[in-house]
Every structure is written in C-alpha cells, then in structure tokens.
Design a protein around this motif. Sequence first.
Motif, PDB file in Angstrom:
ATOM      1  N   UNK A   5      13.588   1.149  17.265  1.00 45.27           N
ATOM      2  CA  UNK A   5      11.951   1.319  17.163  1.00 45.27           C
ATOM      3  C   UNK A   5      12.044   1.947  15.437  1.00 45.27           C
ATOM      4  N   UNK A   6      11.485   1.863  14.493  1.00 47.90           N
ATOM      5  CA  UNK A   6      11.134   2.375  13.821  1.00 47.90           C
ATOM      6  C   UNK A   6      10.143   3.806  14.291  1.00 47.90           C
ATOM      7  N   UNK A   7       9.703   4.971  13.504  1.00 50.12           N
ATOM      8  CA  UNK A   7       9.700   6.325  14.285  1.00 50.12           C
ATOM      9  C   UNK A   7       7.772   6.385  14.073  1.00 50.12           C
ATOM     10  N   UNK A   8       7.502   5.578  12.622  1.00 48.91           N
ATOM     11  CA  UNK A   8       6.406   5.612  12.757  1.00 48.91           C
ATOM     12  C   UNK A   8       5.694   3.541  12.174  1.00 48.91           C
ATOM     13  N   UNK A   9       4.766   3.360  11.432  1.00 49.35           N
ATOM     14  CA  UNK A   9       4.626   2.133  10.888  1.00 49.35           C
ATOM     15  C   UNK A   9       3.382   2.160  10.001  1.00 49.35           C
ATOM     16  N   UNK A  10       3.826   2.497   8.299  1.00 52.30           N
ATOM     17  CA  UNK A  10       2.906   2.592   7.798  1.00 52.30           C
ATOM     18  C   UNK A  10       1.826   0.795   7.713  1.00 52.30           C
ATOM     19  N   UNK A  11       0.798   1.117   8.130  1.00 52.20           N
ATOM     20  CA  UNK A  11      -0.048  -0.416   7.437  1.00 52.20           C
ATOM     21  C   UNK A  11      -0.604   0.073   6.373  1.00 52.20           C
ATOM     22  N   UNK A  12      -0.207  -1.186   4.938  1.00 50.84           N
ATOM     23  CA  UNK A  12      -1.200  -0.902   3.752  1.00 50.84           C
ATOM     24  C   UNK A  12      -2.415  -3.165   3.539  1.00 50.84           C
ATOM     25  N   UNK A  13      -3.564  -2.278   3.657  1.00 48.12           N
ATOM     26  CA  UNK A  13      -4.275  -3.544   3.620  1.00 48.12           C
ATOM     27  C   UNK A  13      -4.207  -3.501   2.272  1.00 48.12           C
ATOM     28  N   UNK A  20      -2.731  -1.848  -8.603  1.00 51.55           N
ATOM     29  CA  UNK A  20      -2.316  -0.660  -7.935  1.00 51.55           C
ATOM     30  C   UNK A  20      -1.395   0.001  -6.939  1.00 51.55           C
ATOM     31  N   UNK A  21      -0.759  -1.690  -6.404  1.00 55.00           N
ATOM     32  CA  UNK A  21      -0.178  -1.576  -5.305  1.00 55.00           C
ATOM     33  C   UNK A  21       1.425  -0.749  -5.589  1.00 55.00           C
ATOM     34  N   UNK A  22       1.452  -1.165  -6.933  1.00 59.44           N
ATOM     35  CA  UNK A  22       2.828  -0.653  -7.410  1.00 59.44           C
ATOM     36  C   UNK A  22       3.093   1.095  -6.542  1.00 59.44           C
ATOM     37  N   UNK A  23       2.068   1.518  -7.437  1.00 54.70           N
ATOM     38  CA  UNK A  23       2.573   3.023  -7.812  1.00 54.70           C
ATOM     39  C   UNK A  23       2.374   3.458  -5.801  1.00 54.70           C
ATOM     40  N   UNK A  24       1.807   3.678  -5.008  1.00 50.98           N
ATOM     41  CA  UNK A  24       1.466   3.169  -3.802  1.00 50.98           C
ATOM     42  C   UNK A  24       2.780   3.107  -3.427  1.00 50.98           C
ATOM     43  N   UNK A  55       3.954  -8.656  -5.953  1.00 46.92           N
ATOM     44  CA  UNK A  55       4.359  -6.970  -6.651  1.00 46.92           C
ATOM     45  C   UNK A  55       5.297  -6.088  -5.149  1.00 46.92           C
ATOM     46  N   UNK A  56       4.242  -6.230  -3.903  1.00 41.74           N
ATOM     47  CA  UNK A  56       4.616  -5.571  -3.055  1.00 41.74           C
ATOM     48  C   UNK A  56       5.792  -6.367  -2.666  1.00 41.74           C
ATOM     49  N   UNK A  57       6.623  -7.606  -2.977  1.00 40.81           N
ATOM     50  CA  UNK A  57       8.053  -7.987  -2.322  1.00 40.81           C
ATOM     51  C   UNK A  57       8.881  -7.654  -3.832  1.00 40.81           C
ATOM     52  N   UNK A  58       8.623  -7.004  -4.370  1.00 40.52           N
ATOM     53  CA  UNK A  58       9.898  -6.134  -5.407  1.00 40.52           C
ATOM     54  C   UNK A  58      10.233  -4.996  -5.065  1.00 40.52           C
ATOM     55  N   UNK A  59       9.725  -4.458  -4.359  1.00 33.44           N
ATOM     56  CA  UNK A  59       9.661  -3.102  -3.416  1.00 33.44           C
ATOM     57  C   UNK A  59      10.999  -2.998  -2.446  1.00 33.44           C
ATOM     58  N   UNK A  60      10.955  -4.851  -2.250  1.00 39.35           N
ATOM     59  CA  UNK A  60      11.873  -4.695  -0.552  1.00 39.35           C
ATOM     60  C   UNK A  60      13.387  -4.504  -1.008  1.00 39.35           C
ATOM     61  N   UNK A  61      13.715  -4.216  -2.106  1.00 36.33           N
ATOM     62  CA  UNK A  61      15.410  -3.411  -2.434  1.00 36.33           C
ATOM     63  C   UNK A  61      14.999  -2.773  -2.205  1.00 36.33           C
ATOM     64  N   UNK A  62      14.226  -1.269  -3.239  1.00 33.53           N
ATOM     65  CA  UNK A  62      13.960   0.151  -2.610  1.00 33.53           C
ATOM     66  C   UNK A  62      14.041   0.848  -1.949  1.00 33.53           C
ATOM     67  N   UNK A  63      13.397  -0.205  -0.684  1.00 35.40           N
ATOM     68  CA  UNK A  63      13.002   0.291   0.575  1.00 35.40           C
ATOM     69  C   UNK A  63      14.934  -0.209   1.557  1.00 35.40           C
ATOM     70  N   UNK A  64      14.758  -1.387   1.328  1.00 34.78           N
ATOM     71  CA  UNK A  64      16.093  -1.472   1.823  1.00 34.78           C
ATOM     72  C   UNK A  64      17.576   0.157   1.442  1.00 34.78           C
ATOM     73  N   UNK A  97       0.320   4.652  10.560  1.00 31.70           N
ATOM     74  CA  UNK A  97      -0.139   5.114   9.406  1.00 31.70           C
ATOM     75  C   UNK A  97      -1.234   4.415   8.569  1.00 31.70           C
ATOM     76  N   UNK A  98      -2.020   4.105   7.887  1.00 33.88           N
ATOM     77  CA  UNK A  98      -3.346   3.301   7.300  1.00 33.88           C
ATOM     78  C   UNK A  98      -3.493   4.398   6.476  1.00 33.88           C
ATOM     79  N   UNK A  99      -3.433   3.611   5.173  1.00 30.29           N
ATOM     80  CA  UNK A  99      -2.942   4.077   3.626  1.00 30.29           C
ATOM     81  C   UNK A  99      -3.718   3.123   2.738  1.00 30.29           C
ATOM     82  N   UNK A 100      -4.424   3.435   2.447  1.00 33.50           N
ATOM     83  CA  UNK A 100      -4.897   2.457   1.582  1.00 33.50           C
ATOM     84  C   UNK A 100      -4.204   1.983   0.130  1.00 33.50           C
ATOM     85  N   UNK A 101      -4.188   0.638  -0.944  1.00 32.31           N
ATOM     86  CA  UNK A 101      -3.079   0.308  -1.117  1.00 32.31           C
ATOM     87  C   UNK A 101      -3.282   0.861  -2.761  1.00 32.31           C
ATOM     88  N   UNK A 102      -4.418   1.976  -2.777  1.00 34.77           N
ATOM     89  CA  UNK A 102      -4.312   2.643  -4.460  1.00 34.77           C
ATOM     90  C   UNK A 102      -4.221   4.442  -4.591  1.00 34.77           C
TER      91      UNK A 102
END
Length: 281
Positions: A5-13, A20-24, A55-64, A97-102
Amino acid sequence: MIEQAPQISVIVPASNEAGQIGACLTALSVSDWTAEAAPEIIVVDNGSQDDTAGVARSFEAAFAARGWNLRVITAPKAGKPSALNAGDAAARGLARMYLDADVTVSPALLAQVTAALAAPEPRFVTGTLAITAPHSAVSRAYARVWAQVPFMADCVPGCGLFAVNAVGRLRWNAFPQLISDDTFVRLHFAPHERHAVPARYDWPVVAGFGNLVKVRARQDRGVTEIRQVHPDLARNDEGRPFPLSRKLGLAARDPLGFAVYSGVALAARLRPAADGWSRGR
C-alpha cells in the motif's frame, strides 16, 4: 504477491486547471523521497471544460519512472467536496494529503509531511505557506499584508494543502457540501494537533482587485457557513484577535499593502460571492 500500500495518498481535485496543474505535478514528481513505500497521486478531474485530465495524464511516465502511481479519474461537476470524496474513495493510502491543483510544493515537503503524520495520535499537517502573486501588483500588495494577519502568521491554516493521518481521517466521514473544505477539516483538530513542517509551498492569490474581492467574499461566507452548520467545531477555533496596535504597525510599515487589504476586506462585505467552484484565494 501482495502489492504494498502507498505510504500516503495525495488527492488533487481539479476543475479547469489545465494551465496550472502541470506545475503542481512537476513539483510533486521531483519530491525528495527515500521511504520504501511510494506515495500515490490521484488527480480528480471535476467536470473540466479544458484538457485538465489530458495534461495530468501526460505526467504518468514521469511518476512511473520513480515507481510512483499517478491516477487520473473523472467525476461529474458537482463541486470540490464531491471531487475530494471521489479521491478518497479511490485512495489506497491511510494517510491523506489534499492538494489544490495550482499549488506547488518544495522538494522536501512531501517527505516531511509524511514523516510528521507518523504519530499514533490524530494529526493535521501542512507546510510553511508562501502566498504568491507574480502577475499583479495589487495582489502582491494584498498578499504582503494578508500573510501578516494573526490567523495566517500565528496559526496553522493549511490553505491549499493539508494532510491527516489515518486516525485523524476518522474525525469526519465524507466531505460535506461546504464552501471551505480546509476550514472544515482544520476545525476537527485542536490547535495542539495541528503542525506545520518547515518545507515551503507556494499558494497563489488571484490577480486584480475585483477578483480579490470576489474570492474574499467567498472565503468570509465559507467561514460563516461552517459556524452556522457546524457550531460544535467552534471549540477548536483559536479566534486570534487582530488588535489595533498590530493593524497600525502594519499600516505604518506597508501603507499601500494595508490600504489594498483593507479595501478588499471592506468591499467583500458589500458583495456576496458567487456559487460554484472557485479558487479559495
């Protein structure tokens, strides 16, 4: 083999945050991390009319590439609380963790927040807030003074970024349909249960006097709503006063900033905020 299980889940609504979400996500993707169990990142696209999800899905490879899981889910446009609830339903980590997208986090923040949540008692954790306004002189003036009012300077507000451990998350069920989700969560914790780690995060204000008034009116309305709907939470409100001597000191040091801040606060009382999804600053 059972997946860890992940140590923490970061939720970005996110709603219409393609710009803005690319910088986040870039900031999150370069976070310092040495723990064995990786975090997971969940972006909840809440009825966006732009390409927030793409835009968010374009970061899947970077996180993977780091062994982290980024998931992008969609939810009907029913407001930010619904997006937070959809993220909670999808999350596998017990700490959240709850994080605003900007919002953009510094590299050390995620690890410091996660470490601070590793306590048996309930905890509300955030970072060291830096209010930014890079594109508007009026907004920069407002931000300078806002950062020095007692609530922002002396308390642990958790604006735009807050986290809770597993036992802390048990303090409430689903996010209710309220304007101020961060106030709602913060007031479920006594002041001594709230902690700010040293790592910084940048939280932008909107640009221009009119937008500041609109957002400030919504903020004020959100606080009033919680007092009316959840009066039981008032026990955890510090109620920090803003004494005249402190106001005069701010006015003397930064007369322009104080004039802008006071003007926005006064105008907000005369203009109700619009309903719907809106950045909280």
